[in-house]
Design an enzyme around this catalytic site. Sequence first.
Site, PDB file in Angstrom:
ATOM      1  N   SER A  12      57.832  19.197 -26.826  1.00  0.00           N
ATOM      2  CA  SER A  12      57.497  20.567 -26.437  1.00  0.00           C
ATOM      3  C   SER A  12      56.413  21.183 -27.305  1.00  0.00           C
ATOM      4  O   SER A  12      55.916  22.263 -26.983  1.00  0.00           O
ATOM      5  CB  SER A  12      58.746  21.454 -26.491  1.00  0.00           C
ATOM      6  OG  SER A  12      59.286  21.502 -27.797  1.00  0.00           O
ATOM      7  N   SER A  13      56.047  20.531 -28.379  1.00  0.00           N
ATOM      8  CA  SER A  13      54.990  21.060 -29.243  1.00  0.00           C
ATOM      9  C   SER A  13      54.397  19.942 -30.079  1.00  0.00           C
ATOM     10  O   SER A  13      54.995  18.866 -30.216  1.00  0.00           O
ATOM     11  CB  SER A  13      55.534  22.163 -30.167  1.00  0.00           C
ATOM     12  OG  SER A  13      56.463  21.629 -31.093  1.00  0.00           O
ATOM     13  N   GLY A  14      53.205  20.213 -30.619  1.00  0.00           N
ATOM     14  CA  GLY A  14      52.546  19.261 -31.499  1.00  0.00           C
ATOM     15  C   GLY A  14      52.058  19.970 -32.737  1.00  0.00           C
ATOM     16  O   GLY A  14      51.799  21.174 -32.719  1.00  0.00           O
ATOM     17  N   GLY A  79      60.098   8.496 -28.462  1.00  0.00           N
ATOM     18  CA  GLY A  79      60.029   7.125 -27.972  1.00  0.00           C
ATOM     19  C   GLY A  79      59.843   7.006 -26.472  1.00  0.00           C
ATOM     20  O   GLY A  79      59.805   8.000 -25.745  1.00  0.00           O
ATOM     21  N   HIS A 232      57.374   6.052 -34.627  1.00  0.00           N
ATOM     22  CA  HIS A 232      58.512   6.751 -34.030  1.00  0.00           C
ATOM     23  C   HIS A 232      58.951   7.868 -34.959  1.00  0.00           C
ATOM     24  O   HIS A 232      59.126   7.656 -36.160  1.00  0.00           O
ATOM     25  CB  HIS A 232      59.658   5.766 -33.807  1.00  0.00           C
ATOM     26  CG  HIS A 232      60.721   6.273 -32.878  1.00  0.00           C
ATOM     27  ND1 HIS A 232      61.511   7.362 -33.176  1.00  0.00           N
ATOM     28  CD2 HIS A 232      61.118   5.856 -31.654  1.00  0.00           C
ATOM     29  CE1 HIS A 232      62.356   7.579 -32.184  1.00  0.00           C
ATOM     30  NE2 HIS A 232      62.132   6.680 -31.246  1.00  0.00           N
ATOM     31  N   ASP A 233      59.153   9.082 -34.421  1.00  0.00           N
ATOM     32  CA  ASP A 233      59.475  10.212 -35.288  1.00  0.00           C
ATOM     33  C   ASP A 233      60.767   9.989 -36.076  1.00  0.00           C
ATOM     34  O   ASP A 233      60.851  10.378 -37.252  1.00  0.00           O
ATOM     35  CB  ASP A 233      59.526  11.525 -34.491  1.00  0.00           C
ATOM     36  CG  ASP A 233      60.388  11.461 -33.238  1.00  0.00           C
ATOM     37  OD1 ASP A 233      61.116  10.471 -33.044  1.00  0.00           O
ATOM     38  OD2 ASP A 233      60.317  12.409 -32.433  1.00  0.00           O
ATOM     39  N   ASN A 293      72.644   8.152 -29.360  1.00  0.00           N
ATOM     40  CA  ASN A 293      72.015   9.397 -28.945  1.00  0.00           C
ATOM     41  C   ASN A 293      73.101  10.342 -28.450  1.00  0.00           C
ATOM     42  O   ASN A 293      73.930   9.968 -27.612  1.00  0.00           O
ATOM     43  CB  ASN A 293      70.995   9.142 -27.834  1.00  0.00           C
ATOM     44  CG  ASN A 293      69.770   8.410 -28.359  1.00  0.00           C
ATOM     45  OD1 ASN A 293      69.028   8.930 -29.172  1.00  0.00           O
ATOM     46  ND2 ASN A 293      69.572   7.185 -27.897  1.00  0.00           N
ATOM     47  N   GLN A 301      71.276  26.376 -27.798  1.00  0.00           N
ATOM     48  CA  GLN A 301      69.994  26.960 -27.397  1.00  0.00           C
ATOM     49  C   GLN A 301      70.038  27.482 -25.970  1.00  0.00           C
ATOM     50  O   GLN A 301      69.502  28.559 -25.662  1.00  0.00           O
ATOM     51  CB  GLN A 301      68.884  25.921 -27.559  1.00  0.00           C
ATOM     52  CG  GLN A 301      68.618  25.526 -29.002  1.00  0.00           C
ATOM     53  CD  GLN A 301      67.840  24.223 -29.124  1.00  0.00           C
ATOM     54  OE1 GLN A 301      67.561  23.560 -28.128  1.00  0.00           O
ATOM     55  NE2 GLN A 301      67.493  23.857 -30.347  1.00  0.00           N
TER      56      GLN A 301
END
Length: 468
Positions: A12-14, A79, A232-233, A293, A301
């Site tokens: 959703s963001s960079g 990923g 990969h984050d 996961n 949220q």
Amino acid sequence: MTTALAVDLGSSSGRVLAGTLDADHIEITEVHRFKHEAQRRDGRLVWDVETMWNEVVTGLRAAVERFDDAVSVSVDTWGVDFAALDADDQLVGPVRAYRDERTERTHDAFRRRLDDREFFTLTGIAPATINTANQLVALTVEEPELAERIDTVLLLPDYFAWKLSGVKGWSRSICSSSGLCEPGSPRWSNQVFERLGLERRWVGDLNSDLTVVGPCTVEGLEHLTVVRGGAHDTACAVHALPIDEGVAAWWLSCGSWSVLGAMEDHALTSDAAFELGLTNESRSDGGVRPLFNITGMWILQELQRQWEREGNPTDTDELVAAARQCPTPSVLLDPDRPFFAEPGNMVEKVDAFLAEAGAPAPSSEAEYVRLVIESFAARYARGIDDLAKITGTRPDQLNLVGGGSRNHLLCDLTARAAGMRVVAGPVEASILGSLLAQLETLGHLDPARRPDVIARTAKTHVHAPDVQ
């Protein structure tokens, strides 16, 4: 002093950030942030990679203006998603998002080629429609004319690294999420490519992380070296965990979605691992990240978004503080129920779950928050128990990173439910891991000094299991 630049692309963001190493401390500065999201085009859910690329370049140019000692850059993303290129290095169709419905439509066709249990045996990856393998099969089934044009498939961080350097590569940590590698991801699985009817020529040999891609070729950025700092984050986050020597630690990356995992030398592919939905992805240092996961803070949220739509603005810190004063609920939610992963009407979904269990609905926003956080903590504790059954060991502590590490009630309740110490932080573990990896790769930081640098850089808080 030496500065490395990290490009961190979420769904959703960079962001573009700079990390300056000064003695045993890294000072991290956010230089540029931009929003983006999957878009619906012609019935397809796609990523606007052109805009993402332009924003990345804008951020990097701003970074080198502010930090003239910057020496390197690395890109990490989520990923499974990929870009397909033709022989002229042009995109073959839009870059599809992992939640595009095409994989649901073609799931039966996938299973006819490779059933779930054999897929797990051959790859060590939990069967899921979002996997790269499923996406490529969907492409060949629904758009064979596009598949015929493919020359190269690059997962997203490697796509952006190629855009920066002109060098095509396949970083082990990100490719490990694809469902196309052997368990533990030492190499691609030729058998899986063959069984699924996919072209092995689309990908080259896997590249180790913590290696150099090449010099940057973008105008104005030529002095930067492009590095595989953990594409990969989550691999980046694990590289930055604050763990004392001799301590056995597992980790929980907690944001909108949660990832709970251990650190092993080899993939875990037992029947129990398959039945519990374990997936094996790679670490930056060459090891394996067996993980689950789990639905995460998304539920909370969504509750807040609904309350705000109904004219009740919320403050997360205030809600959590009020929730701490609420009693423990008699019935907890099961965050794994599929409808909790769907957007909209989260209050009604929570109420319906409780009604089904014969429990009353919460009477205040704070009680909803307490219920959700207690439910997360119980789910994480159950995940730890499941992972312990598979590994045959149990950790001394849980390292909780990401946005959830700011939620002290969540950390306290998780420590109590799991019966172990929780070390919360760093919040920006992926960024710190990318910076550390770059500095180590280029010889500016001795890997043996990494624990000291993490200790002096990361803000952490220890939560004991006896705190209520």
